[in-house]
Scaffold this active site. Structure first.
Site, PDB file in Angstrom:
ATOM      1  N   SER A 150       0.865  -0.978   0.059  1.00 15.19           N
ATOM      2  CA  SER A 150       0.045  -0.065   0.091  1.00 15.19           C
ATOM      3  C   SER A 150       0.732   1.207  -0.205  1.00 15.19           C
ATOM      4  O   SER A 150       1.996   1.355  -0.825  1.00 15.19           O
ATOM      5  CB  SER A 150      -0.829  -0.040   1.308  1.00 15.19           C
ATOM      6  OG  SER A 150      -2.076   0.826   1.072  1.00 15.19           O
TER       7      SER A 150
ATOM      8  N   ASP B 272      -9.276  -4.520  -5.949  1.00 14.85           N
ATOM      9  CA  ASP B 272      -8.863  -3.561  -5.058  1.00 14.85           C
ATOM     10  C   ASP B 272      -9.154  -2.195  -5.568  1.00 14.85           C
ATOM     11  O   ASP B 272      -8.583  -1.977  -6.661  1.00 14.85           O
ATOM     12  CB  ASP B 272      -7.219  -3.682  -4.769  1.00 14.85           C
ATOM     13  CG  ASP B 272      -6.530  -2.631  -3.675  1.00 14.85           C
ATOM     14  OD1 ASP B 272      -7.520  -1.872  -3.376  1.00 14.85           O
ATOM     15  OD2 ASP B 272      -5.465  -2.630  -3.709  1.00 14.85           O
TER      16      ASP B 272
ATOM     17  N   HIS C 155      -6.563  -5.826  -1.993  1.00  6.61           N
ATOM     18  CA  HIS C 155      -5.547  -5.156  -1.554  1.00  6.61           C
ATOM     19  C   HIS C 155      -4.408  -6.207  -0.959  1.00  6.61           C
ATOM     20  O   HIS C 155      -4.655  -6.818   0.201  1.00  6.61           O
ATOM     21  CB  HIS C 155      -5.934  -4.100  -0.417  1.00  6.61           C
ATOM     22  CG  HIS C 155      -5.313  -2.871  -0.250  1.00  6.61           C
ATOM     23  ND1 HIS C 155      -4.886  -2.260  -1.453  1.00  6.61           N
ATOM     24  CD2 HIS C 155      -4.506  -2.375   0.987  1.00  6.61           C
ATOM     25  CE1 HIS C 155      -4.027  -1.087  -0.752  1.00  6.61           C
ATOM     26  NE2 HIS C 155      -3.865  -1.386   0.264  1.00  6.61           N
TER      27      HIS C 155
END
Lengths: 491, 491
Positions: free
Chosen positions: B184, B422, B447
Site C-alpha cells: 500500500s 482492489d 489489497h
C-alpha cells in the site's frame, strides 16, 4: 557577446595573478566560481537583450512542513528564446543547472547546443547564490546556520524541478524534452537531477563533475596527483624545480630575516608572516593553472616556460618566482588568508554535505604532504558556521560506490565529460557505465572546456568532443520524439 | 505464528464491523492501517523471538542544516536472521519499507520471500508511527506543525537509506543485495526507494501501491468505480439495492422522526444526527469489503449474500441493514465522526503531500455524488493541523505523469503488483513499463493479497501471482551475483 567568455575570464585571471584565491584543498572546488566571479564582476547587468531575467516564487523547504517551510524567496532564472523552435514543434529545452555562482555569468555556456537543436535556453540560479537569496538579502540569508540551514543540493534540485515544471506549464511546453546541462558542481547537479528527477529531464550533460570525490570512493590524493602529472608531462625540469622549491622556501624562511628575504624575492605586496603563506600562494597558482589548462592559453605551459626559461644560473626560488611573475607589467603578489568565510556559500556547502576528502601524503605529488584530516575540517566548520559536516551523506543520498554495478542497468541518458588534465577528473566518471550512461574524456582538455563557446581556433580534440556530445544528445531527442509520436498516435 | 495474519486481521475486522472507520474519500488511504491497527492492537510485544527489535539513532532532518536539523530520534527496526544465508554468501536482505503503522504488525508480510531466498528480514518503521517518534514521544511529536513538520515521505526514504546502509555495515554485508518490499503506501515507498536510491536496493516489490493516484493522472472516481464494479460483478441485484438505498435513506430521514426510524431500523448504538452519518457508515462497509475482497472470506460476496438473501418482502432499507448486520451475534452499529484528527499520522500525511484527489460525480458509481473539492480539503487541513497541502508536489518529486515514457528507458527491477478487485488498483501501475519494470495483476485479488503469508488454501491465481514475483526477484538476484562475481574477479 557582451559577456566575457570563459577563455577571456581565464585570461583575465591569469593576467591578474594577485587575485584572491584559496589554496586549502577543501576550497578547491570553488575554483571555477572564483575564476568566474573575478573575471565577470560588475558584468552581470550587461546581459544581451535576448536573455530575459525572470523570478520564480520558490518554496524555502520542499521536504518539511513546518510553518517556516512554507516561506518563499525569489529565485532568478533566465530564458533565451532566440533559437527555440517553439512548443508546437516540441523543441527541446536546455536547462542549465546553476552552480556556485551568479547565474548571469554562465549564459554563454550552452548557446551552441541551443543553436544546434533549436533549443530554449533556461538557466536557473542556485539558491543562496547571485540574487536568489532566501530571507530577502544576502546579509539576511548568511546571518547564521538557521538562515543558511536550507542551503543544500537536495533543496536546489527540488528548486530546479519546480522551475522547469513551471516554465513548461507557462509555455504549454509539457511535450518539450528538457535536458540538464551543468559545469563542475553544476554538472554534479545535472547528473543527480537526471538520476532523481527523470520525469523532469530526459538526459543530462555533466561537464567536469567529480561525483565520485566523496567518502572513500576516490583516492584522496587524486586531485593533486593530476596537477602533478600535468606539470611533469609539460616539463620534467619545471616539475623538478617546483618539488625542490618547497624545502628551499622552508630553509630560507628559517634564516634570520628569512621571511623578509622571501617577501623581497617574490615581490609580495606585504611581508610574509610564514613560509606557508608563500607556499600556499605558489600552490594555488599551479593548481589553478592545471585546472584551467585549456586552449588557447595553456597556463601550465606558461608557468613552466617562465620557470624553465629564467636566465641561466637563476636559483630554484628565482625560478618559481619567475613562474609567479610570468606576465609583463605585473605588480606585487597579493598574499591572503585561506580561512573559511561565513559569507561564502561554497564554504557553507563544503561544511555541510559537499565534503570532498582531498589530501595527500609525502612524495605522492609535487607538493609537500597535506593529509586530509576530518577532525580539523570539522573543527573549522564548527568555528566558522557552527555546523558539523556530514561526510557520508552524499554517497547515501546520491550513491557513487560501485557506480557501474548500480547504474549498469539503471538510469539512462547521462554524459559525464572530462578533460584528463583537469585535476577534478580524478573524481569523475571516466568509464562508460552503460550504452546510454557514458563517459567522454579528452586527453588534453581541462575543466569544463566543452562548455566554453566554440571558437574557430578550437583544437580538433575539442571539436570532436563536442561533436560526440551533440550526437548523443541528438539520439536522446530522437528517441523521445519517437515515443512521443507513438503516444500521440495512440491518443 | 504468534501474530495474527492479515487474513485473521481481516476476519477480526469483519466480525467487528462497529470498529471506527473514516468514510470520507481522503481518509480511504489509511484503510490498511485501520484494518491492521484494530486487529493487531495490543499485540505488538508478542513478536516471536526470532524477530529482534533494534533502534537506530536517526537524523531528524536529512535535507537541511539548521541547528535543529541535527536532532535525532530513535527509529525502530526489526531483524530476523532465521532464514539468512549470511554475509559471506552475499545472501539477500529483504527490506520492508514500513507504511503508516506500527511496524511490528507487519512482520509476517515477507517471511515467505526470506525463506525462499535465504534472506535477512529487515523491517523499518516509518518515522512518526509506532515507536519511531521524534521529540521523545507521540504526544511531543504530534504537538503542532512545528514538531510534525519533519514528517514526510522524502525524510522517510532517507531514513530507510540510512538504516539499510548502517545494518549492512554492521553485518559486513555490503555485498548483500537489498530488495525493498512494501504494501500500500509502504509499496509506494518501496518503488520510490528503488527510483531514488538505486544504490541502496537492487529492486522493489510494490504491492497495491497507487503511485498514480495523484494530481490529474488517475480519474478521480477511479477508487469508487472499482468498488462499484466489485459489487456489480458479485451481484447485480445487490448493486441495485445499494443504489436505491441512498435516496430511500434520505426520504425516510426527511419524515417526522425519520432519523429515529433509521436508527432503529439499522440498530445504531446511538441515535443518528443526520442521514449522512448512516450513509457514510454503510459506504465504509462496502468500501472496506471491496478493498479487502480477498480469499478466503470474500467480504463483498458476504455482504451481497446478506442483502440478496434477506427474507422475501424485505424492503430496500431492511436489505442494506441486513448487509450491515451480517454476522451472527453482532451488536449495535457504532456511528462515528469522519473529521480529521490531529493525532493521526496518516491525516497529517494527506494534509501535506499525500493528496490523492478521490471523488465522483452523479451516476458514476453506486454511491451518491461526492466530488473532490481541493478548497474544502485544504480548509479542513488548515483547521486540523494548520498546514496547507501541496497537491502537486508528489508528481514533481516522484513523477507519475507519462510514466511509461519516462521510465521506459530509465529504472529497472520494480514489480508493481495489484489485484484488480482492489479499488486502489485504479491508481496503480497496471501495464509493464519495460522488461524489468513490470506490472503483475490478478483479476481476483484485492489489497496486498500477495504479501499475506501463503496458506495451503490459497487459490491458484494467488499462488501463481506469488510465483511470478519470486521468479522475477530470482532474476534480479542472479544478475546481481553475476555482476558481483565479474567485479570480484577483476579485483
Amino acid at each position: 557577446m557582451a559577456l566575457p567568455s570563459f577563455q577571456l575570464w581565464l585570461l583575465l585571471l591569469l593576467l591578474a595573478a594577485n587575485n584572491a584565491f584559496a589554496v586549502h584543498p577543501r576550497k578547491l572546488a570553488k575554483f571555477s566560481t572564483n575564476v568566474k566571479r573575478f573575471a565577470a564582476s560588475g558584468d552581470s547587468f550587461g546581459l544581451p537583450p535576448e536573455f530575459e531575467i525572470h523570478y520564480y516564487t520558490q518554496t524555502l523547504d520542499h521536504f518539511n512542513y513546518k510553518p517556516e517551510s512554507y516561506d518563499t524567496f525569489q529565485q532568478r532564472y533566465i530564458l533565451n528564446y532566440k533559437y527555440w523552435g517553439g512548443a508546437n514543434n516540441s523543441s527541446p529545452i536546455f536547462v542549465y543547472t546553476g552552480e556556485e555562482d551568479d547565474v548571469t555569468y554562465d549564459v554563454d555556456a550552452i548557446t551552441d547546443l541551443a543553436a544546434r537543436f533549436k533549443g530554449l535556453l533556461l538557466y536557473i540560479e542556485h539558491r543562496y547564490y547571485g540574487e536568489s537569496m532566501p530571507f530577502g538579502s544576502e546579509d539576511q540569508a548568511f546571518q547564521n546556520s538557521s538562515t543558511l540551514g536550507y542551503f543544500s543540493s537536495e533543496q536546489a534540485l527540488a528548486d530546479y524541478a519546480q522551475v522547469v515544471t513551471d516554465v513548461k506549464k507557462n509555455l504549454s511546453a509539457e511535450n518539450c524534452p528538457a535536458i540538464a546541462v551543468g559545469a563542475s558542481y553544476g554538472g554534479m547537479l545535472a547528473s543527480w537531477f537526471r538520476l532523481k528527477y527523470p520525469h523532469i529531464v530526459i538526459g543530462a550533460l555533466a561537464s567536469s563533475s567529480p561525483i565520485l570525490y566523496f567518502d572513500d570512493i576516490t583516492p584522496q590524493n587524486g586531485y593533486h596527483v593530476v596537477v602533478t602529472k600535468d606539470f611533469k608531462e609539460t616539463s620534467e625540469s619545471c616539475y623538478n624545480t617546483i618539488i625542490q622549491s618547497w624545502p628551499e622556501i622552508d630553509r630560507v624562511a628559517a634564516e634570520p630575516n628569512g621571511l623578509l628575504t622571501l617577501s623581497n624575492k617574490f615581490n609580495t605586496c606585504r611581508t610574509l608572516n610564514s613560509s606557508k603563506e608563500l607556499k600556499d600562494r605558489l600552490a594555488i597558482s599551479y593548481i589553478s593553472a592545471a585546472q584551467y589548462d585549456n586552449p588557447p592559453y595553456y597556463p601550465v605551459q606558461n608557468i613552466c616556460h617562465a620557470i624553465d626559461g629564467a636566465p641561466e644560473g637563476t636559483d630554484i626560488l628565482g625560478r618559481v618566482a619567475a613562474g609567479l611573475h610570468r606576465y609583463p607589467g605585473q605588480g606585487c603578489v597579493n598574499i591572503f588568508s585561506f580561512e573559511l568565510s561565513n559569507k561564502s556559500g561554497w564554504d557553507w556547502q563544503t561544511c555541510t554535505e559537499i565534503v570532498m576528502p582531498i589530501g595527500y601524503g609525502d612524495n605522492e605529488t609535487m607538493f609537500q604532504a597535506e593529509p586530509f584530516d576530518l577532525k580539523n575540517y570539522t573543527r573549522d566548520c564548527v568555528n566558522c558556521f557552527g555546523v558539523v559536516p556530514r561526510p557520508h551523506w552524499v554517497t547515501t543520498e546520491f550513491g557513487g560506490h560501485d557506480i557501474k554495478t548500480v547504474l549498469g542497468n539503471f538510469a539512462s541518458n547521462i554524459i559525464f565529460s572530462n578533460g584528463l588534465r583537469d585535476p577534478w577528473s580524478s573524481g569523475g566518471v571516466l568509464e562508460d557505465i552503460s550504452d546510454s550512461v557514458v563517459a567522454i574524456h579528452t586527453e588534453y582538455g581541462a575543466h569544463c572546456a566543452d562548455l566554453f563557446p566554440s571558437s574557430p581556433d578550437d583544437p580538433v580534440w575539442l571539436v570532436e568532443q563536442r561533436e560526440k556530445e551533440v550526437k548523443i544528445i541528438a539520439v536522446w531527442i530522437a528517441e523521445y520524439y519517437a515515443k512521443l509520436s507513438t503516444k500521440e498516435r495512440s491518443v
